[in-house]
Design a protein around this motif. Sequence first.
Motif, PDB file in Angstrom:
ATOM      1  N   LYS A   1       0.805  -1.229   0.000  1.00 42.36           N
ATOM      2  CA  LYS A   1       0.000   0.000   0.000  1.00 42.36           C
ATOM      3  C   LYS A   1       0.843   1.287   0.000  1.00 42.36           C
ATOM      4  O   LYS A   1       1.677   1.510   0.863  1.00 42.36           O
ATOM      5  N   THR A   2       0.553   2.091  -0.983  1.00 42.82           N
ATOM      6  CA  THR A   2       1.133   3.441  -1.076  1.00 42.82           C
ATOM      7  C   THR A   2       0.290   4.355  -0.171  1.00 42.82           C
ATOM      8  O   THR A   2      -0.779   3.943   0.310  1.00 42.82           O
ATOM      9  N   PRO A   3       0.711   5.607   0.031  1.00 44.04           N
ATOM     10  CA  PRO A   3      -0.117   6.494   0.858  1.00 44.04           C
ATOM     11  C   PRO A   3      -1.560   6.624   0.350  1.00 44.04           C
ATOM     12  O   PRO A   3      -2.509   6.554   1.146  1.00 44.04           O
ATOM     13  N   SER A   4      -1.757   6.788  -0.939  1.00 39.81           N
ATOM     14  CA  SER A   4      -3.139   6.964  -1.406  1.00 39.81           C
ATOM     15  C   SER A   4      -3.942   5.666  -1.218  1.00 39.81           C
ATOM     16  O   SER A   4      -5.128   5.693  -0.868  1.00 39.81           O
ATOM     17  N   GLN A   5      -3.294   4.535  -1.411  1.00 36.59           N
ATOM     18  CA  GLN A   5      -3.985   3.250  -1.201  1.00 36.59           C
ATOM     19  C   GLN A   5      -4.286   3.035   0.288  1.00 36.59           C
ATOM     20  O   GLN A   5      -5.285   2.420   0.660  1.00 36.59           O
ATOM     21  N   THR A   6      -3.396   3.566   1.132  1.00 37.81           N
ATOM     22  CA  THR A   6      -3.591   3.455   2.588  1.00 37.81           C
ATOM     23  C   THR A   6      -4.858   4.194   2.996  1.00 37.81           C
ATOM     24  O   THR A   6      -5.691   3.677   3.749  1.00 37.81           O
ATOM     25  N   LYS A   7      -4.991   5.410   2.484  1.00 40.27           N
ATOM     26  CA  LYS A   7      -6.185   6.220   2.797  1.00 40.27           C
ATOM     27  C   LYS A   7      -7.449   5.455   2.359  1.00 40.27           C
ATOM     28  O   LYS A   7      -8.412   5.324   3.119  1.00 40.27           O
ATOM     29  N   GLU A   8      -7.382   4.942   1.155  1.00 41.69           N
ATOM     30  CA  GLU A   8      -8.540   4.238   0.599  1.00 41.69           C
ATOM     31  C   GLU A   8      -8.926   3.020   1.453  1.00 41.69           C
ATOM     32  O   GLU A   8     -10.088   2.828   1.807  1.00 41.69           O
ATOM     33  N   LEU A   9      -7.922   2.206   1.824  1.00 36.49           N
ATOM     34  CA  LEU A   9      -8.216   0.982   2.586  1.00 36.49           C
ATOM     35  C   LEU A   9      -8.727   1.315   3.986  1.00 36.49           C
ATOM     36  O   LEU A   9      -9.701   0.715   4.465  1.00 36.49           O
ATOM     37  N   LEU A  10      -8.105   2.294   4.628  1.00 34.66           N
ATOM     38  CA  LEU A  10      -8.568   2.651   5.980  1.00 34.66           C
ATOM     39  C   LEU A  10      -9.976   3.231   5.944  1.00 34.66           C
ATOM     40  O   LEU A  10     -10.772   3.007   6.865  1.00 34.66           O
ATOM     41  N   GLU A  11     -10.292   3.944   4.886  1.00 32.26           N
ATOM     42  CA  GLU A  11     -11.662   4.480   4.770  1.00 32.26           C
ATOM     43  C   GLU A  11     -12.686   3.360   4.525  1.00 32.26           C
ATOM     44  O   GLU A  11     -13.852   3.499   4.863  1.00 32.26           O
ATOM     45  N   GLN A  12     -12.212   2.258   3.960  1.00 32.19           N
ATOM     46  CA  GLN A  12     -13.110   1.099   3.798  1.00 32.19           C
ATOM     47  C   GLN A  12     -13.268   0.353   5.129  1.00 32.19           C
ATOM     48  O   GLN A  12     -14.351  -0.100   5.479  1.00 32.19           O
TER      49      GLN A  12
END
Length: 256
Positions: A18-29
Amino acid sequence: MNKQLRTAIIAGNWKMNKTPSQTKELLEQIAPLTKDAKCEVIACVPFVDLQTALDATKDTNIKIGAENCHWEESGAFTGEISAVMLKEMGIKYVIIGHSERRQYFGETDLTVNKRIRAALNNGLKVILCVGELKEQREQNITAEIVSMQTKIALMGISEAEMKNIIIAYEPVWAIGTGLTATADQAQEVCKIIRDVIASMYNQDIANATTIQYGGSMNDKNADELLSKEDVDGGLIGGASLIAEKFAAIVKAADNN
Ligand code: PEP
């Protein structure tokens, strides 16, 4: 039952994913799926994702952890990150002694001990990983290996500091392999670790210490593993990268 006295903790170990943008996306899920969790929910993420993860979980019950820290506060250690740095960011948890660090990066029981010392000195809670190799289980020396790893890792750690130690029993042969310890195998070794803590400290500290199982835990097997008396939670690799699976494991912890 002493299990009720302990905090159940489900922690994701995202490893090098996970990159930073993917991190944001996964945590928001994940956040809406775990918002009512009774257990503690942690996501341990790559260093470069920590700030994004802290921001993304600001108004949630998800805590953020790092995957390692160095034992020195600063200095000529290219590529390393210190506990002081994590503390200043507001990080509360750090994994230490993961088998991948031991296997690929020369981590030893002694360096694990030094890293734990630095983490505790900086107010971090430690998820200490211990576990045997496949060959060691086949030689019937699992108890000896895990006991030794636990004893060396905790050298010099005081009774008072034990409230900041979480232990993850992670049989190396079960990590990322799809092979899982049976619930009875996980229970047996988690109990051995608890007995080691009782012998090093006392029974009250042993009864209060959260001991997780890790090794291909998923939404299908979590309930059975977490039903065991001495299995207080999970350290989750692969399944922590899929919001629904991670949330199902959190639910299983709440039901046990
Ligand atoms: C881990 O990395 O700590 C782990 C348990 O991984 P997995 O769940 O993928 O086996």
